[in-house]
Design an enzyme around this catalytic site. Sequence first.
Site, short mmCIF file in Angstrom:
data_model
loop_
_atom_site.label_atom_id
_atom_site.label_comp_id
_atom_site.label_asym_id
_atom_site.label_seq_id
_atom_site.Cartn_x
_atom_site.Cartn_y
_atom_site.Cartn_z
N THR A 29 0.84 -1.21 0.00
CA THR A 29 0.00 0.00 0.00
C THR A 29 0.87 1.25 0.00
O THR A 29 0.63 2.20 -0.74
CB THR A 29 -0.95 0.00 1.22
OG1 THR A 29 -1.74 -1.19 1.17
CG2 THR A 29 -1.87 1.21 1.21
N LYS B 108 8.04 8.64 21.52
CA LYS B 108 8.37 9.41 22.74
C LYS B 108 7.12 9.94 23.42
O LYS B 108 7.19 10.76 24.33
CB LYS B 108 9.29 10.58 22.37
CG LYS B 108 10.58 10.15 21.68
CD LYS B 108 11.33 11.36 21.12
CE LYS B 108 12.46 10.90 20.21
NZ LYS B 108 13.04 12.02 19.47
N ARG C 84 -2.09 5.38 7.63
CA ARG C 84 -2.50 4.05 8.11
C ARG C 84 -2.27 4.03 9.61
O ARG C 84 -1.24 4.47 10.10
CB ARG C 84 -1.66 2.96 7.45
CG ARG C 84 -1.88 1.60 8.12
CD ARG C 84 -1.35 0.46 7.32
NE ARG C 84 -2.17 0.23 6.13
CZ ARG C 84 -2.03 -0.83 5.34
NH1 ARG C 84 -1.12 -1.75 5.60
NH2 ARG C 84 -2.80 -0.98 4.29
#
Length: 308
Positions: free
Chosen positions: A60, A87, A109
């Site tokens: 993708t 973080k 995504r």
Amino acid sequence: MKELSVNHLLGIKYITKQDIDLIFETADHFKEVINRPIKKVPSLRDITIANIFFENSTRTKLSFELAQKRLSADVISFSAAQSSVKKGETLIDTVNNILSMKVDMVVMRHSNPGAAHFLSKNVKASIINAGDGAHAHPTQGLLDSFTIREKLGEVAGKKVVIVGDILHSRVALSNIYALQLQGAEVRVCGPKTLIPRYIESLGVKVESNLRKALEWCDVANMLRVQNERLDFSYFPSTREYSQQFGLTKEILDSLDKEIVVMHPGPINRGVEITSDVADSGQSVILDQVENGVAVRMAVIYLLASKIK
């Protein structure tokens, strides 16, 4: 010029049949472009697109990047594994930092269902959902329908069975919405444990016998079992799964008609589909990959034309 009814592509359920027709007409044009010796068009020279992938992706991500480059957009790609998200930075902060670099569009995504929808409400950019959890994968649903249309002439009236892990698949849901919107009939087939309880409420019949499903359908879309999403065992063994729901050349040849075989990838060869089926003349798996670039070019181009 005709335009899309939406400013983002978050899921098939938010778009219309007219939107799909427009995307496919545009993709037809771009498919010609990508088969020319010079595969680029200068359409989006002034558009900057950020690809933000919080989950691993090969096909993708590459397909989107290639589509963007073919349109001459400026592209920045961002992998969450090597980012400040590690973080503790929030999704909105991460994206706003990227947008402050004057980005027009975000392809994202994310493992959380609804992440793209949430983002579209909170940042000023056009959002394309490249997959959110087990929820939606709209461009895959579109490219699968586009491939059926190319192979069989139209989607309306066709019988499509989706086989495999329906429960954890964002591809299955996007396919169901896209196919039904275009007038196809859809059934699902797989172990009872991998079929969602709500599926029949979508107007989809469940068939537990693979052979019966194949005798009924024009197209079989074979999905892999999503082992990375399985929190416990949904069936006794991979061997038993492939004996019941694996598509072999022997089964394919014994049908009294030719059916089209699809797979969104990655393929687990020898589990849901054997190599001789994947590489056979009835398989359109590589066509799906090629069409993925053309369809994503169309989506990006049409959404970008609403930004200007």
